[in-house]
Design a protein around this motif. Sequence first.
Motif, mmCIF file in Angstrom:
data_model
loop_
_atom_site.group_PDB
_atom_site.id
_atom_site.type_symbol
_atom_site.label_atom_id
_atom_site.label_comp_id
_atom_site.label_asym_id
_atom_site.label_seq_id
_atom_site.Cartn_x
_atom_site.Cartn_y
_atom_site.Cartn_z
ATOM 1 N N LEU A 157 20.117 63.907 -12.217
ATOM 2 C CA LEU A 157 18.795 64.182 -12.780
ATOM 3 C C LEU A 157 17.843 64.803 -11.764
ATOM 4 C CD1 LEU A 157 18.177 61.042 -15.028
ATOM 5 C CD2 LEU A 157 18.513 63.397 -15.788
ATOM 6 N N HIS A 158 18.026 64.511 -10.481
ATOM 7 C CA HIS A 158 17.083 65.004 -9.478
ATOM 8 C C HIS A 158 17.532 66.293 -8.781
ATOM 9 C CE1 HIS A 158 15.525 60.802 -9.765
ATOM 10 N NE2 HIS A 158 14.387 61.455 -9.687
ATOM 11 N N LEU A 159 18.764 66.692 -8.966
ATOM 12 C CA LEU A 159 19.219 67.949 -8.352
ATOM 13 C C LEU A 159 18.389 69.164 -8.772
ATOM 14 C CD1 LEU A 159 23.132 67.863 -8.230
ATOM 15 C CD2 LEU A 159 21.549 68.202 -6.318
ATOM 16 N N PHE A 200 9.915 68.654 -16.997
ATOM 17 C CA PHE A 200 11.174 68.075 -16.529
ATOM 18 C C PHE A 200 10.917 66.802 -15.723
ATOM 19 C CE2 PHE A 200 14.674 67.679 -13.454
ATOM 20 C CZ PHE A 200 15.749 67.593 -14.339
ATOM 21 N N GLY A 201 9.877 66.811 -14.885
ATOM 22 C CA GLY A 201 9.535 65.629 -14.102
ATOM 23 C C GLY A 201 9.183 64.450 -14.991
ATOM 24 N N LEU A 202 8.425 64.708 -16.070
ATOM 25 C CA LEU A 202 8.068 63.649 -17.015
ATOM 26 C C LEU A 202 9.306 63.108 -17.720
ATOM 27 C CD1 LEU A 202 5.843 62.021 -18.441
ATOM 28 C CD2 LEU A 202 5.671 63.888 -20.104
ATOM 29 N N PHE A 203 10.209 64.018 -18.098
ATOM 30 C CA PHE A 203 11.457 63.593 -18.744
ATOM 31 C C PHE A 203 12.273 62.687 -17.826
ATOM 32 C CE2 PHE A 203 16.048 64.535 -18.792
ATOM 33 C CZ PHE A 203 16.396 63.905 -19.985
ATOM 34 N N VAL A 204 12.399 63.077 -16.552
ATOM 35 C CA VAL A 204 13.168 62.277 -15.594
ATOM 36 C C VAL A 204 12.529 60.902 -15.418
ATOM 37 C CG1 VAL A 204 13.875 62.084 -13.176
ATOM 38 C CG2 VAL A 204 14.128 64.261 -14.375
ATOM 39 N N LEU A 209 12.866 55.524 -14.705
ATOM 40 C CA LEU A 209 11.961 54.411 -14.394
ATOM 41 C C LEU A 209 11.387 53.783 -15.654
ATOM 42 C CD1 LEU A 209 10.036 56.045 -11.406
ATOM 43 C CD2 LEU A 209 11.948 54.449 -11.285
ATOM 44 N N GLY A 210 10.985 54.612 -16.616
ATOM 45 C CA GLY A 210 10.408 54.087 -17.845
ATOM 46 C C GLY A 210 11.413 53.290 -18.657
ATOM 47 N N MET A 211 12.599 53.864 -18.867
ATOM 48 C CA MET A 211 13.629 53.169 -19.641
ATOM 49 C C MET A 211 14.106 51.912 -18.918
ATOM 50 S SD MET A 211 17.206 54.681 -21.173
ATOM 51 C CE MET A 211 17.946 54.889 -19.536
ATOM 52 N N ASP A 212 14.269 51.994 -17.596
ATOM 53 C CA ASP A 212 14.700 50.823 -16.824
ATOM 54 C C ASP A 212 13.710 49.674 -16.969
ATOM 55 O OD1 ASP A 212 16.815 52.355 -16.022
ATOM 56 O OD2 ASP A 212 16.109 52.674 -13.973
#
Length: 315
Positions: A157-159, A200-204, A209-212
């Motif tokens: 996700l961060h690549l 994209f940053g908001l999606f990540v 973090l949000g889902m976790d």
Amino acid sequence: MAITKNSNVSSFFFILMDLPGLEKAHCWTAIPVCSIYVLSVLGNITIMHIVKSVPRLHTPMYLFLSMLSVADLGLSASTLPSMVAVFLLGRRRIGATPCFMQLFCIHTFSVIESAILLAMAFDRCVAIREPLRYATILTTKRIWAIGLAVVTRSVTLHLPLPLLLDRLTFQPVSALSHSYCVHPDVLRLSCSSTLVNSGFGLFVMLSTLGMDAVLILLSYVLILKTVLGIASNAERLKAFNTCISHICAVLLFYTPLVSLSMIHRFGKKKLPVQVYMLLSYLHFLMPPVLNPIVYSVKTKEIQVYILKMLHPGKL
């Protein structure tokens, strides 16, 4: 000032932020900064050494704890180079390439830590709700598979982050808000449209973090429901005590993050910049230092083996 295209990332650079009002006190600010990193390395390596050296600790709870220590070491190592450069050497200039690499590492290890906290919540949930099936559900093979999935998710996700930043334009010299590079901070300095990067940053953020955070909360709702159904007060307290260390670790990680997000979205202009910087430092620097301390204080097995290491002849 001219705007520089990112066809050559060596043509522009960023200025790292020092602590406001303490720019000339590096000899004093370097002491707590270096102490934080030394404590983080010593604490997490100690936890990893104990878990590896003691066969009886090769259980899901302690294997996940060793993974958390690895993530903490990675997060500390990600922020270390630029913070040492700023506070110890007084060097505040950082090139675009090392800055983009640093933000990739910081966000990757931060999300890895979040996912491991989720895995630890799942571990506690299974241990309390399904104690007889605990060993068959969380086998060693499944634990390492979870660890691999955690790393794969975060890295994948961060690549795109540094690649998307590379297509933006920046001023030849841009001043950051921290002594390390993070994605929102670099993004706000762009002179071109950041719609794709922001989206994209908001999606990540929401998908990690949000889902976790939501799933961790759900795990504790299930744990609380089970604990309240236990007839014996002593057994109820015993079951809840096994979660105390993890709850502390979750609060250490998420409290500054949530506060930082709220200030960043709604109140940054109303509060001093020192508040924003303090919460950022608390989020990235404190969990690697305090997590080993929390687990050493609240976990009897870790306490015993630390005492054995300190006083080998007395125990």
